[in-house]
Design an enzyme around this catalytic site. Structure first.
Site, short mmCIF file in Angstrom:
data_model
loop_
_atom_site.label_atom_id
_atom_site.label_comp_id
_atom_site.label_asym_id
_atom_site.label_seq_id
_atom_site.Cartn_x
_atom_site.Cartn_y
_atom_site.Cartn_z
N GLY A 86 -42.41 -39.76 -28.04
CA GLY A 86 -41.72 -40.19 -26.83
C GLY A 86 -41.47 -39.01 -25.91
O GLY A 86 -41.98 -37.91 -26.15
N THR A 87 -40.68 -39.24 -24.88
CA THR A 87 -40.39 -38.19 -23.91
C THR A 87 -39.75 -36.98 -24.58
O THR A 87 -40.02 -35.84 -24.24
CB THR A 87 -39.43 -38.73 -22.83
OG1 THR A 87 -39.79 -40.08 -22.56
CG2 THR A 87 -39.49 -37.93 -21.56
N ASP B 237 -37.03 -46.34 -16.62
CA ASP B 237 -38.36 -45.94 -17.07
C ASP B 237 -39.07 -47.12 -17.71
O ASP B 237 -39.67 -46.99 -18.77
CB ASP B 237 -38.25 -44.76 -18.05
CG ASP B 237 -39.62 -44.08 -18.28
OD1 ASP B 237 -40.48 -44.17 -17.38
OD2 ASP B 237 -39.82 -43.48 -19.34
N GLY C 50 -39.30 -36.46 -28.15
CA GLY C 50 -39.59 -36.11 -29.54
C GLY C 50 -40.37 -37.20 -30.23
O GLY C 50 -40.71 -38.22 -29.65
N LYS C 51 -40.64 -36.91 -31.51
CA LYS C 51 -41.47 -37.84 -32.28
C LYS C 51 -40.63 -38.98 -32.83
O LYS C 51 -39.46 -38.82 -33.11
CB LYS C 51 -42.10 -37.09 -33.45
CG LYS C 51 -43.14 -36.09 -33.01
CD LYS C 51 -43.70 -35.36 -34.20
CE LYS C 51 -44.70 -34.32 -33.75
NZ LYS C 51 -45.09 -33.42 -34.82
N LYS D 225 -35.96 -41.34 -34.23
CA LYS D 225 -36.42 -40.43 -33.18
C LYS D 225 -35.85 -39.05 -33.50
O LYS D 225 -34.64 -38.91 -33.70
CB LYS D 225 -35.91 -40.91 -31.81
CG LYS D 225 -36.39 -40.03 -30.68
CD LYS D 225 -35.89 -40.54 -29.36
CE LYS D 225 -36.94 -41.39 -28.70
NZ LYS D 225 -36.64 -41.65 -27.29
N LEU E 226 -44.77 -42.87 -35.78
CA LEU E 226 -45.01 -44.05 -34.95
C LEU E 226 -45.52 -43.66 -33.56
O LEU E 226 -46.26 -44.38 -32.93
CB LEU E 226 -43.73 -44.88 -34.80
CG LEU E 226 -43.23 -45.59 -36.05
CD1 LEU E 226 -41.85 -46.19 -35.80
CD2 LEU E 226 -44.20 -46.70 -36.46
N GLY E 227 -45.03 -42.54 -33.09
CA GLY E 227 -45.47 -42.12 -31.75
C GLY E 227 -44.67 -40.95 -31.24
O GLY E 227 -43.75 -40.47 -31.89
N1 ADE Z 1 -41.97 -46.52 -31.34
C1 ADE Z 1 -40.95 -45.97 -30.70
N2 ADE Z 1 -39.80 -46.54 -31.03
C2 ADE Z 1 -40.10 -47.51 -31.93
C3 ADE Z 1 -39.32 -48.46 -32.64
N3 ADE Z 1 -38.01 -48.53 -32.49
N4 ADE Z 1 -39.97 -49.30 -33.46
C4 ADE Z 1 -41.31 -49.23 -33.59
N5 ADE Z 1 -42.08 -48.36 -32.97
C5 ADE Z 1 -41.48 -47.50 -32.12
#
Ligand code: ADE
Length: 445
Positions: free
Chosen positions: A21-22, A135, A24-25, A41, A18-19
């Protein structure tokens, strides 16, 4: 290493990324039992420890446990292997609010109004529990399947405990475009007021489609933030402009509080084009917020002499996690089935003890303080399985939040549960913020 397609502890099947973050993935995953989608996460323990981020990770987990609100990403559980920490949280299906802004250039003032109300509602809830986000930025604002806001990523949030003795936060954090002037000045700041500043920046971006403070380099951006040098575009309504100039005040003491924001005309009424749907959201938000803020009338704190020496034990974040029902970290270490009940309270220790004493008196039970800051409550007669007894311990999570744990130590389980349900729980209601850990009790039945 490839994560996609892997199964985590036979519970979750990992799917798309999904992405990042600060720390980790974040992956989308599916709960194999319920088929429900979740976001996971993944953090590398080594990296977390090496860069001394463990405090922040602990904070993130603890913070997410403490704040339950419909506009905050909910933490389901935490799992750990030798080298990884997995935070399993609610999946926000609608993705990032920021993407929505980018897609349409900017939001209508009515949409910006709706999201701002939800953001303020979430923040009000966090702040009332001594938790500051620190943040806030559009990337941390997600949307659920109904298009409602979900605030995520508490990686940089702090408890009021981490303040120095002057009561101000001192860690410089937050993303540069959104940080408040007093955070840049590094003179210590009030977490609530700097979150409010960031909300102002977020509101500006939603309705304008661009950042309020821009410049060719960081120095210039900081200068603008410092002087609150920004201009509202001409399509902003007069009421919105007035609110933004108030919120983006470089002097935190002059900046409005959440309550003052909620009382502002734009917040209450919104822009003229505000729809009936938005009005409904406003009234729902007001109800939740008020419900969370209702406090029972203050009572005189009288406690038994002996009880006065009872000091709330400070819990570190991992101890809180270990105490939290439904978290697999505790499952890894605690084998026995515990007969425990927990609640959180926003009342002082002495007020909690006074309520316990009142309950014991009304129910004709013995009450005394034992070692380890424990209050022991005991029946006066033999029951089916000996004399009933349970111990109560009070832990300080933040100065304004206590975790109270009750554990049966002897007697019959059914008698204990009856006493708890019919005798103790109703008598403690004035000091209880939320009951926790009932699922553990159900497992024993
Ligand atoms: N990206 C980071 N956290 C998320 C989440 N909880 N749901 C969907 N996308 C995200």
């Amino acid at each position: 290493m490839k994560t996609r397609g892997k199964t985590l502890m036979e519970r979750y099947e990992m799917e798309k990324l999904l992405g990042k973050g600060t720390f980790g993935k974040v992956h989308y995953a599916r709960d194999l039992e319920s088929s429900q989608g979740v976001a996971i996460k993944i953090m590398d323990k080594d990296r977390v420890l090496k860069v001394r981020l463990s405090e922040q990770v602990k904070r993130e987990i603890t913070t997410m446990r403490l704040v339950e609100h419909k506009n905050i990403v909910c933490l389901h559980e935490v799992m750990a292997t030798w080298n990884k920490i997995y935070i399993i949280m609610e999946y926000a299906k609608g993705g990032e609010l920021w993407d929505k802004v980018k897609r349409s250039g900017r939001l209508t003032e009515a949409d910006a109004h709706r999201y701002f109300q939800q953001l303020i509602s979430a923040l009000d809830h966090c702040h009332s529990r001594g938790v500051y986000h620190r943040d806030l930025k559009p990337e941390n604002l997600l949307l659920d399947e109904n298009g409602d806001l979900k605030v995520s990523d508490f990686g940089l949030s702090a408890f009021s405990e981490s303040r120095r003795t002057d009561g101000l936060l001192h860690t410089v954090c937050g993303t540069s475009m959104y940080i408040a002037p007093e955070v840049i000045r590094k003179t210590g700041y009030d977490g609530a007021k700097s979150d409010i500043w960031s909300c102002g920046v977020v509101l500006f971006i939603l309705a304008a489609g661009y950042l309020p403070f821009q410049g060719p380099n960081l120095m210039e951006i900081y200068r603008k933030i410092h002087d609150s040098d920004f201009k509202c575009p001409n399509w902003f309504s007069h009421k919105l402009k007035r609110l933004l100039y108030k919120i983006l005040n470089p002097n935190p003491s002059m900046r409005p509080s959440i309550q003052e924001i909620k009382e502002s005309t734009w917040f209450r009424k919104g822009p003229r084009e505000i729809s009936a749907v938005n009005k409904k959201v406003l009234s729902e938000n007001a109800t939740t917020t008020n419900a969370a803020r209702v406090l029972p009338s203050r009572r005189k704190e009288i406690a038994h002499e002996d009880m006065k020496s009872l000091v709330a034990t400070n819990l570190n974040a991992f101890e809180i996690i270990a105490l939290s029902a439904g978290l697999d970290l505790s499952g890894l270490f605690i084998k026995e089935c515990r007969k425990e009940t927990r609640f959180t309270s926003d009342k002082p220790v002495l007020a909690i003890i006074a309520k316990l004493e009142d309950a014991a008196k009304a129910l004709n039970l013995r009450i005394r303080k034992t070692d380890n800051n424990t209050v022991s409550i005991q029946g006066r007669k033999e029951g089916r399985n000996g004399v009933l007894q349970f111990d109560t311990q009070i832990f300080e999570i933040t100065p304004s939040c206590h975790l109270v744990q009750m554990k049966q130590t002897s007697g019959d389980l059914l008698e204990y549960e009856k006493l708890l349900e019919e005798g103790i729980r109703p008598r403690l209601k004035d000091v209880v913020w939320a009951w926790h850990g009932d699922d553990l009790q159900q497992k024993q039945e």
